[in-house]
Design a protein around this motif. Structure first.
Motif, mmCIF file in Angstrom:
data_model
loop_
_atom_site.group_PDB
_atom_site.id
_atom_site.type_symbol
_atom_site.label_atom_id
_atom_site.label_comp_id
_atom_site.label_asym_id
_atom_site.label_seq_id
_atom_site.Cartn_x
_atom_site.Cartn_y
_atom_site.Cartn_z
ATOM 1 N N ASN A 18 0.862 -1.181 0.000
ATOM 2 C CA ASN A 18 0.000 0.000 0.000
ATOM 3 C C ASN A 18 0.894 1.225 0.000
ATOM 4 N N ARG A 19 0.766 2.052 -1.017
ATOM 5 C CA ARG A 19 1.593 3.244 -1.126
ATOM 6 C C ARG A 19 0.849 4.446 -0.550
ATOM 7 N N ASP A 20 1.381 4.997 0.528
ATOM 8 C CA ASP A 20 0.795 6.167 1.177
ATOM 9 C C ASP A 20 1.588 7.399 0.761
ATOM 10 N N GLU A 21 0.923 8.388 0.188
ATOM 11 C CA GLU A 21 1.620 9.563 -0.320
ATOM 12 C C GLU A 21 0.812 10.836 -0.100
ATOM 13 N N LYS A 22 1.492 11.965 -0.233
ATOM 14 C CA LYS A 22 0.834 13.268 -0.136
ATOM 15 C C LYS A 22 -0.020 13.510 -1.374
ATOM 16 N N LYS A 23 -1.084 14.258 -1.173
ATOM 17 C CA LYS A 23 -2.025 14.555 -2.256
ATOM 18 C C LYS A 23 -1.343 15.240 -3.436
ATOM 19 N N LEU A 24 -0.327 16.052 -3.153
ATOM 20 C CA LEU A 24 0.309 16.838 -4.203
ATOM 21 C C LEU A 24 1.226 16.017 -5.110
ATOM 22 N N ARG A 25 1.572 14.800 -4.698
ATOM 23 C CA ARG A 25 2.481 14.011 -5.529
ATOM 24 C C ARG A 25 1.774 13.587 -6.819
ATOM 25 N N LEU A 26 2.504 13.662 -7.924
ATOM 26 C CA LEU A 26 1.914 13.366 -9.222
ATOM 27 C C LEU A 26 1.527 11.895 -9.344
ATOM 28 N N LYS A 27 0.544 11.628 -10.194
ATOM 29 C CA LYS A 27 0.053 10.282 -10.433
ATOM 30 C C LYS A 27 1.165 9.396 -11.004
ATOM 31 N N ALA A 28 1.248 8.164 -10.497
ATOM 32 C CA ALA A 28 2.235 7.203 -10.990
ATOM 33 C C ALA A 28 1.707 6.491 -12.227
ATOM 34 N N GLU A 29 2.621 5.945 -13.021
ATOM 35 C CA GLU A 29 2.261 5.147 -14.194
ATOM 36 C C GLU A 29 2.120 3.680 -13.783
ATOM 37 N N ALA A 30 1.191 2.978 -14.394
ATOM 38 C CA ALA A 30 0.971 1.562 -14.098
ATOM 39 C C ALA A 30 2.206 0.738 -14.468
ATOM 40 N N PRO A 31 2.387 -0.433 -13.861
ATOM 41 C CA PRO A 31 3.588 -1.248 -14.120
ATOM 42 C C PRO A 31 3.716 -1.671 -15.573
ATOM 43 N N ARG A 32 4.948 -1.646 -16.054
ATOM 44 C CA ARG A 32 5.284 -2.217 -17.359
ATOM 45 C C ARG A 32 6.763 -2.566 -17.354
ATOM 46 N N TRP A 33 7.215 -3.238 -18.423
ATOM 47 C CA TRP A 33 8.613 -3.639 -18.515
ATOM 48 C C TRP A 33 9.491 -2.480 -18.973
ATOM 49 N N TYR A 34 10.673 -2.376 -18.343
ATOM 50 C CA TYR A 34 11.698 -1.409 -18.742
ATOM 51 C C TYR A 34 13.015 -2.159 -18.915
ATOM 52 N N SER A 35 13.816 -1.717 -19.878
ATOM 53 C CA SER A 35 15.103 -2.362 -20.145
ATOM 54 C C SER A 35 16.209 -1.704 -19.335
ATOM 55 N N PHE A 36 16.995 -2.543 -18.652
ATOM 56 C CA PHE A 36 18.133 -2.079 -17.867
ATOM 57 C C PHE A 36 19.353 -2.927 -18.220
ATOM 58 N N ALA A 37 20.501 -2.542 -17.699
ATOM 59 C CA ALA A 37 21.740 -3.260 -18.000
ATOM 60 C C ALA A 37 21.662 -4.722 -17.593
ATOM 61 N N SER A 38 20.986 -5.010 -16.475
ATOM 62 C CA SER A 38 20.932 -6.384 -15.962
ATOM 63 C C SER A 38 19.787 -7.187 -16.557
ATOM 64 N N GLY A 39 18.895 -6.546 -17.326
ATOM 65 C CA GLY A 39 17.761 -7.250 -17.908
ATOM 66 C C GLY A 39 16.493 -6.422 -17.831
ATOM 67 N N GLN A 40 15.343 -7.084 -17.945
ATOM 68 C CA GLN A 40 14.049 -6.423 -17.928
ATOM 69 C C GLN A 40 13.516 -6.303 -16.494
ATOM 70 N N LEU A 41 13.038 -5.115 -16.162
ATOM 71 C CA LEU A 41 12.430 -4.851 -14.862
ATOM 72 C C LEU A 41 11.000 -4.383 -15.074
ATOM 73 N N MET A 42 10.071 -4.942 -14.302
ATOM 74 C CA MET A 42 8.690 -4.474 -14.327
ATOM 75 C C MET A 42 8.415 -3.688 -13.056
ATOM 76 N N TYR A 43 7.855 -2.476 -13.229
ATOM 77 C CA TYR A 43 7.538 -1.674 -12.054
ATOM 78 C C TYR A 43 6.595 -0.527 -12.412
ATOM 79 N N PRO A 44 5.842 -0.015 -11.412
ATOM 80 C CA PRO A 44 5.102 1.229 -11.595
ATOM 81 C C PRO A 44 6.078 2.393 -11.453
ATOM 82 N N LYS A 45 5.916 3.431 -12.271
ATOM 83 C CA LYS A 45 6.861 4.555 -12.257
ATOM 84 C C LYS A 45 6.262 5.753 -11.536
#
Length: 246
Positions: A18-45
């Motif tokens: 459960n992510r608890d945050e201040k109202k003013l923080r911008l909306k996060a993006e839903a999880p998807r795959w991102y490419s990194f040096a070590s491989g593919q990472l899935m996460y919400p941004k």
């Protein structure tokens, strides 16, 4: 933020945040795959700093972030990098536990990581001065509550809710866990698992990873606008083979 639970299953585990945050923080993006040096990472941004608080590596490792260390702390006027970006620096590694031990965390705000690396579970804490790495029993359910939001007596009360939930449910499934993360508490909205403090600080999303031996799912619920997504995939094929958005 936040509240995190780890629950082992017969052939894997659930990791839920459960992510608890201040109202003013911008909306996060839903999880998807991102490419990194070590491989593919899935996460919400994160919409503000571009980092994240929870991720899955294509190699099966999983990690989640809580703000704060063992105790609440006084924030400094500035830090050199956000914790969500430090998270990615650590997780972009075949062995995030080793990466945590090696990384320079000076002038980084305190945080706690829950790391499932291969068949091991670790709690990694940076308290602003030193790192503390503790191996946890991978077969035991556990709950963490952010020290920046919840004092020790509330943390203890939340642990009691979680232990009662585990006792009363036997073999848990997705619905059981989501029900706990939505409704557990005693009616005090400031400290319930899904919290709200005068609409200024509140639970903005729930992320749940169900990691199995051959396949996994990553569910994300944006509580601000009611949107949800579910990524289903096998560990032999990346990226996800199914992406459902509601």
């Amino acid at each position: 933020m936040c509240t995190v639970t780890y629950i082992p299953s017969s052939n894997g585990f659930y990791l839920t945040s459960n992510r608890d945050e201040k109202k003013l923080r911008l909306k996060a993006e839903a999880p998807r795959w991102y490419s990194f040096a070590s491989g593919q990472l899935m996460y919400p941004k994160d919409g503000t700093a571009g980092g994240t608080w929870m991720a899955l590596h294509e190699n099966g490792n999983a990690m989640v972030l809580l703000n704060g260390g063992f105790n609440n702390h006084q924030s400094a006027p500035s830090y050199r990098k956000s914790r969500g970006l430090i998270f990615l620096d650590i997780f972009d590694h075949p062995q995030p536990i080793a990466a945590f031990e090696q990384i320079n965390l000076q002038k980084i705000e305190p945080f706690t990581l829950v790391i499932r690396q291969q068949q091991y579970l670790f709690e990694a804490v940076w308290d602003g001065e030193e790192k503390v790495l503790t191996e946890c029993d991978v077969q035991q359910p556990r709950i963490w509550s952010s020290a920046t939001l919840y004092p020790p007596d509330v943390v203890a009360r939340r642990k009691e809710w979680f232990e009662a939930f585990i006792r009363n449910n036997g073999t848990v499934n997705d619905n059981h866990i989501l029900n706990f993360h939505h409704f557990a508490g005693d009616g005090d909205k400031t400290n319930d698992v899904l919290m709200n403090r005068n609409d200024e600080m509140f639970t903005v999303s729930i992320s749940m990873l169900n990691r199995n031996k051959l396949d996994s799912s990553f569910q994300y619920f944006d509580l601000r606008n009611g949107e949800s997504s579910r990524q289903l995939f096998t560990h032999q094929t990346q990226p996800a083979v199914t992406n459902e958005v509601e």
